[in-house]
Every structure is written in structure tokens, then in C-alpha cells.
Design a protein around this motif. Structure first.
Motif, PDB file in Angstrom:
ATOM      1  N   ALA A 305       0.845  -1.192   0.000  1.00 15.11           N
ATOM      2  CA  ALA A 305       0.000   0.000   0.000  1.00 15.11           C
ATOM      3  C   ALA A 305       0.880   1.242   0.000  1.00 15.11           C
ATOM      4  O   ALA A 305       1.825   1.352   0.779  1.00 15.11           O
ATOM      5  CB  ALA A 305      -0.914   0.002   1.223  1.00 15.11           C
ATOM      6  N   LEU A 306       0.574   2.175  -0.879  1.00  8.82           N
ATOM      7  CA  LEU A 306       1.352   3.403  -1.033  1.00  8.82           C
ATOM      8  C   LEU A 306       0.800   4.486  -0.117  1.00  8.82           C
ATOM      9  O   LEU A 306      -0.411   4.714  -0.067  1.00  8.82           O
ATOM     10  CB  LEU A 306       1.292   3.879  -2.483  1.00  8.82           C
ATOM     11  N   HIS A 307       1.697   5.164   0.631  1.00  9.00           N
ATOM     12  CA  HIS A 307       1.301   6.213   1.566  1.00  9.00           C
ATOM     13  C   HIS A 307       2.010   7.521   1.192  1.00  9.00           C
ATOM     14  O   HIS A 307       3.241   7.549   1.104  1.00  9.00           O
ATOM     15  CB  HIS A 307       1.682   5.837   2.997  1.00  9.00           C
ATOM     16  N   LEU A 322      -3.457  12.400   4.759  1.00 11.51           N
ATOM     17  CA  LEU A 322      -2.726  11.189   4.414  1.00 11.51           C
ATOM     18  C   LEU A 322      -3.529  10.440   3.365  1.00 11.51           C
ATOM     19  O   LEU A 322      -4.723  10.179   3.548  1.00 11.51           O
ATOM     20  CB  LEU A 322      -2.537  10.311   5.653  1.00 11.51           C
ATOM     21  N   GLN A 323      -2.879  10.120   2.250  1.00 11.94           N
ATOM     22  CA  GLN A 323      -3.507   9.351   1.183  1.00 11.94           C
ATOM     23  C   GLN A 323      -2.902   7.946   1.170  1.00 11.94           C
ATOM     24  O   GLN A 323      -1.681   7.798   1.155  1.00 11.94           O
ATOM     25  CB  GLN A 323      -3.293  10.020  -0.173  1.00 11.94           C
ATOM     26  N   VAL A 324      -3.761   6.930   1.194  1.00  9.50           N
ATOM     27  CA  VAL A 324      -3.310   5.534   1.175  1.00  9.50           C
ATOM     28  C   VAL A 324      -3.919   4.858  -0.045  1.00  9.50           C
ATOM     29  O   VAL A 324      -5.153   4.775  -0.163  1.00  9.50           O
ATOM     30  CB  VAL A 324      -3.706   4.788   2.457  1.00  9.50           C
ATOM     31  N   LEU A 325      -3.065   4.386  -0.944  1.00  7.33           N
ATOM     32  CA  LEU A 325      -3.524   3.706  -2.157  1.00  7.33           C
ATOM     33  C   LEU A 325      -3.332   2.206  -1.972  1.00  7.33           C
ATOM     34  O   LEU A 325      -2.216   1.704  -1.974  1.00  7.33           O
ATOM     35  CB  LEU A 325      -2.737   4.205  -3.368  1.00  7.33           C
ATOM     36  N   ARG A 326      -4.448   1.484  -1.775  1.00  6.84           N
ATOM     37  CA  ARG A 326      -4.420   0.026  -1.638  1.00  6.84           C
ATOM     38  C   ARG A 326      -4.975  -0.570  -2.925  1.00  6.84           C
ATOM     39  O   ARG A 326      -6.184  -0.540  -3.156  1.00  6.84           O
ATOM     40  CB  ARG A 326      -5.239  -0.437  -0.449  1.00  6.84           C
ATOM     41  N   GLY A 327      -4.083  -1.073  -3.773  1.00  5.37           N
ATOM     42  CA  GLY A 327      -4.525  -1.539  -5.082  1.00  5.37           C
ATOM     43  C   GLY A 327      -5.023  -0.366  -5.894  1.00  5.37           C
ATOM     44  O   GLY A 327      -4.281   0.568  -6.189  1.00  5.37           O
ATOM     45  N   SER A 328      -6.294  -0.357  -6.227  1.00  5.96           N
ATOM     46  CA  SER A 328      -6.882   0.758  -6.981  1.00  5.96           C
ATOM     47  C   SER A 328      -7.780   1.619  -6.101  1.00  5.96           C
ATOM     48  O   SER A 328      -8.434   2.538  -6.600  1.00  5.96           O
ATOM     49  CB  SER A 328      -7.694   0.216  -8.165  1.00  5.96           C
ATOM     50  N   THR A 329      -7.816   1.336  -4.788  1.00  9.47           N
ATOM     51  CA  THR A 329      -8.690   2.071  -3.878  1.00  9.47           C
ATOM     52  C   THR A 329      -7.896   3.120  -3.120  1.00  9.47           C
ATOM     53  O   THR A 329      -6.893   2.806  -2.466  1.00  9.47           O
ATOM     54  CB  THR A 329      -9.362   1.120  -2.875  1.00  9.47           C
ATOM     55  N   LEU A 330      -8.346   4.368  -3.223  1.00 10.49           N
ATOM     56  CA  LEU A 330      -7.679   5.462  -2.523  1.00 10.49           C
ATOM     57  C   LEU A 330      -8.451   5.797  -1.251  1.00 10.49           C
ATOM     58  O   LEU A 330      -9.653   6.041  -1.292  1.00 10.49           O
ATOM     59  CB  LEU A 330      -7.587   6.704  -3.412  1.00 10.49           C
ATOM     60  N   GLU A 331      -7.718   5.795  -0.115  1.00  8.43           N
ATOM     61  CA  GLU A 331      -8.302   6.121   1.178  1.00  8.43           C
ATOM     62  C   GLU A 331      -7.611   7.362   1.735  1.00  8.43           C
ATOM     63  O   GLU A 331      -6.442   7.607   1.438  1.00  8.43           O
ATOM     64  CB  GLU A 331      -8.140   4.948   2.150  1.00  8.43           C
TER      65      GLU A 331
END
Length: 463
Positions: A305-307, A322-331
Motif C-alpha cells: 500500500a502506497l502512503h 494522508l492518502q493511502v492507495l491500496r490496489g486501486s482504492t484510494l483512502e
């Protein structure tokens, strides 16, 4: 040889002193002694060592008796790691502070004794400063330091005289320097503004992202480039033609350390993620749909997961998230809102905690460092904010040895900061450095000692 005496049947020792070894090399063992009468005489020897006890080093001790044969020996310590072997023990010393080593013995004749020795463990000393590139040019206004898993040091740095980018590595005896990019003849080389480094921890392969351009450097539009070392030769690649001002490079551990560059234009634009899918092949996708600015170093967790941290400018204020990219889902997880948006250095701490340190702060600004416990989803994260110092102009952040480490430049003064057992910051002054430069800090993986690169007297320097 100085003896250590313990009274049989459980006398606890205290008030011990350390006696340095003397004489020509090889030095005799250092002996720790106590005071007082007793009928069981023991010698506790510090083997192959003398002088101060330094955190994270391995010390060896041995216990012997006078006129008695040991039946059993039990070692213990209040901290650190012990590897006992009968009458001998290897002890990896704990962090700086008071340390206690205890021993309990029983002899073949049935006598028993136990005791504890107490002494101060000192912080690991920083290495003496060394110029990385001793050439005639001005170097090091920007540098980035990293270690691989073997402890080999890697540095990328700028050459201000010729606006080029260089790489240096430590071969065990000297720094070896190589040019990555810069003005060239019929080789596509152009001016470089800034470079960042990521090192494959296992293979030691360096990966570099940098901004480059032509024309007046102060006003020219720059784009992002990438370079890596293949069979001893630097290979440069084009990443994206977009205008780039803020960017970061990270390696994805869930995809064989695949390089990923996150970037945005300035003052505002779409934050984009460029992934290297093959040699000289990059796939770029937008991270955010609305206008935002990249504000931090990028980090991957072990699951891939990209932070990153971004901000949205609005009516003179900026709102960071804070942006967290898990696969194609951005949180997302909201952070602070303020009138400024400095760059944030990031580092992982245990228990999924992401630390983010402001590159600079105004006098007494309270939220210099964020300690974010990243949740799943990111909206369930929690955060704490702390001060680091009253003010500073440039900084960098790392985590190692169970604590955060910061390099802080205030004017021409550079300090290394870390926390004590109570969580208060302690500072080590590293001397005078170049104003308007930014240091980089990294922790050596095998001994836990922090090191920095910075600019001093116009030269890129390592300490």
C-alpha cells in the motif's frame, strides 16, 4: 589482576567501578571489582575490551573462582541481549543509560553467590566527518543518504558548479563517485535541479529520481527523470513529460522492489503515480481527482500500500491529508490545516505508525512531527503531534534502534536529535554547515548508529 569478592549465600553488589586496562597491546582483560570481605572469591573479567561501554556493541564477560570449581552459572541483565555459555556470556549492550549485569553461581562444594554490576552505557559516537567528493566543484546543497541491508552507504548529491547529479558509494575504505546526469554532448544530458535515492535493501541496487530541464534553471519547466545502475553502468530513463516540481521515489516490496515515482506540479495540480513496469517503460495514473499538491516522501508498507501526504490550497490555508492507495482504492485521513505546507519527511515506526516531520517550522510551532497510526481503512487512523525543537530551517527524519532520529539545521548549525528513555529530545551538535542546504539522515542497519550527509565548506560531507 584485580579481584572481585562476593560473600556467599546471596550478597548483592553495588557501587562498582570500571577499571580501564593498561599496558601495551594486547591489553589485558578489564576487571570489574567490588568492595567487602567474603569467603568466596570470584573474578568477573571483561574480555577483549577496555574503555567506555557503547550502546549496541557486544561485550564478553567471564566469571572464575579462586580455589573453587563452578557447578552452575546463571547470567541475566536488565536490558540488551544475552548469549550465555557456562562461565562466559556475550552481551549486546542496550541503549544509553544505566545497565546491570547479574550473575549467580554454585560451586561443586555447595557454595552459592550472586551479584549485580551496574555501569553507564554511552551513546554510540558519530563517525568523524569525511568529504565525499573532494573535487574542486561546489557539491552537496542537496543530498540523500541510504544504507542497504549489509550496511553499505549510498548517497546521491547535486553538483552546484555544473548543475549535475552524482552518486557515491562507500567501498569500505573510500568513497567512489560517479556522474548520473548533467550537461552532456550528444548524450541527452541536461541540467539537474534535485535528486532523491531509494536503495534495494537486499541487492543494494540504487534507484534515483530527479528533476531536470533546460534554459534558465530559476524559471525553466522541469520534468522527472529516473536512473538505475545496471552492470556497473548508469541507465537513464524518461518517466513523464509533465511539468514537475514536487516528487518522491519509493520501492514497492510487494512487487519485487518495483520503483514508483509520485509527483505533482506547483503550486497545484493533479498528483500522479508513475510505476516502472519494465525497462524504460512507465505507467502513469492520477492519484487524486481534484487539484492537490504532493507534500511528503512516499512510503510503501509490506503489503504494497502506497502512503503519501497531500494538501489542498484554499483561501490562504492548506488542508493536509494522508492518502493511502491500496490496489486501486484510494483512502484518506485528514491531518492539520494551517497557513503553510512545508515538505514532510516520512519514516515507518513499529505497529504501522507513520512518522512525518516538517522540513521547517516557525518559532515554537507545535505540530512539527506527526505520529500517525495507520488504520484499515485509512479513515480509522489516529494521530498524535509533537514538538521537536523551537525552530529550525531544514530537517530530515529516520527511525532506528527503537527511536526516531532527526537531523535539524538552524542557520549554519546542524544537530542530530533523538529521544531519551522519557521521550525527551536530546541533541548532538554536529558543527557548522552550509546555510540554505538540507541534510539527510539514515540509520546504519547493523549497529543502529545514525549518520548524516550535508554540505560543509561547499563540499558534500558524510558523518
Amino acid at each position: 589482576m584485580v579481584r572481585k569478592r562476593l560473600i556467599a549465600w546471596g550478597l548483592m553488589l553495588s557501587g562498582l567501578t570500571l577499571l580501564p586496562a593498561c599496558g601495551r597491546e594486547p591489553k589485558p582483560p578489564e576487571v570489574i571489582r567490588s568492595q567487602g570481605p567474603g569467603d568466596l572469591v570470584l573474578l568477573i573479567e571483561r574480555e577483549d575490551g577496555a574503555g567506555p561501554y557503547v550502546e549496541s556493541t557486544v561485550e564478553r564477560f567471564r566469571v572464575t573462582t579462586s580455589g573453587e570449581t563452578l557447578k552452575s552459572v546463571r547470567w541475566s541483565a536488565n536490558a540488551g541481549a544475552l548469549e550465555p555459555a557456562a562461565d562466559q556470556v556475550s552481551w549486546k549492550l542496550p541503549q544509553a543509560g544505566t545497565a546491570s549485569l547479574s550473575v549467580s553461581v554454585e560451586t561443586e562444594s555447595g557454595k552459592t553467590a550472586e551479584g549485580a554490576v551496574h555501569f553507564n552505557v554511552v551513546a554510540a559516537p558519530l563517525a568523524s566527518s569525511a568529504v565525499i567528493d573532494s573535487g574542486p566543484d561546489v557539491t552537496g546543497a542537496g543530498c540523500d543518504l541510504a544504507f542497504d541491508s549489509t550496511g553499505k552507504a549510498h548517497v546521491v548529491y547535486t553538483n552546484e558548479t555544473h548543475n549535475s547529479l552524482w552518486y557515491a558509494s562507500w567501498d569500505g575504505t573510500a568513497w567512489k563517485t560517479e556522474q548520473i546526469e548533467g550537461p552532456g554532448f550528444n548524450n541527452g544530458g541536461v541540467f539537474v535541479v534535485k535528486g532523491v535515492l531509494a536503495v534495494d535493501p537486499v541487492t543494494g541496487t540504487p534507484h534515483v529520481a530527479y528533476t531536470k530541464g533546460t534554459g534558465n534553471i530559476a524559471t525553466a519547466s522541469t520534468r522527472v527523470g529516473y536512473a538505475t545502475r545496471v552492470n556497473g553502468v548508469w541507465v537513464r530513463e524518461e518517466v513523464d513529460a509533465s511539468v514537475v516540481m514536487r516528487f518522491s521515489l519509493a520501492l514497492n516490496p510487494a512487487q519485487a522492489q518495483r520503483p514508483v515515482i509520485v509527483f505533482s506540479s506547483n503550486p497545484a495540480g493533479i498528483v500522479r503515480v508513475a510505476t516502472r513496469t519494465a525497462a524504460n517503460t512507465w505507467s502513469t495514473v492520477p492519484l487524486t481527482a481534484n487539484t492537490q499538491v504532493l507534500t511528503s516522501d512516499a512510503l510503501f508498507d509490506a503489503a504494497g500500500a502506497l502512503h503519501v501526504i497531500t494538501h489542498v490550497p484554499s483561501s490562504g490555508y492548506v488542508s493536509q491529508s494522508l492518502q493511502v492507495l491500496r490496489g486501486s482504492t484510494l483512502e484518506s485521513f485528514p491531518l492539520k490545516t494551517s497557513t503553510t505546507a512545508p515538505w514532510l519527511a516520512t519514516a515507518w515506526a513499529p505497529d504501522s505508525r507513520l512518522l512525518a516531520l516538517s522540513n521547517s517550522i516557525s518559532d515554537g510551532e507545535w505540530n512539527a512531527i506527526e505520529d500517525i497510526t495507520v488504520g484499515t481503512p485509512a479513515a480509522s487512523s489516529t494521530r498524535r503531534v509533537s514538538t521537536v525543537d523551537y525552530k529550525y530551517a531544514a530537517s530530515d527524519l529516520a527511525y532506528g534502534g527503537g527511536k526516531p532520529v532527526v537531523a535539524l539545521r538552524n542557520g549554519t548549525a546542524l544537530a542530530l536529535g533523538t529521544t531519551d528513555a522519557q521521550g525527551f529530545w536530546t541533541y548532538t551538535q554536529l558543527g557548522t554547515v552550509q546555510d540554505s542546504s538540507r541534510p539527510s539522515v539514515a540509520v546504519h542497519p547493523t549497529d543502529g548508529v545514525p549518520h548524516v550527509c550535508y554540505q560543509r565548506d561547499g563540499k558534500v560531507t558524510f558523518q
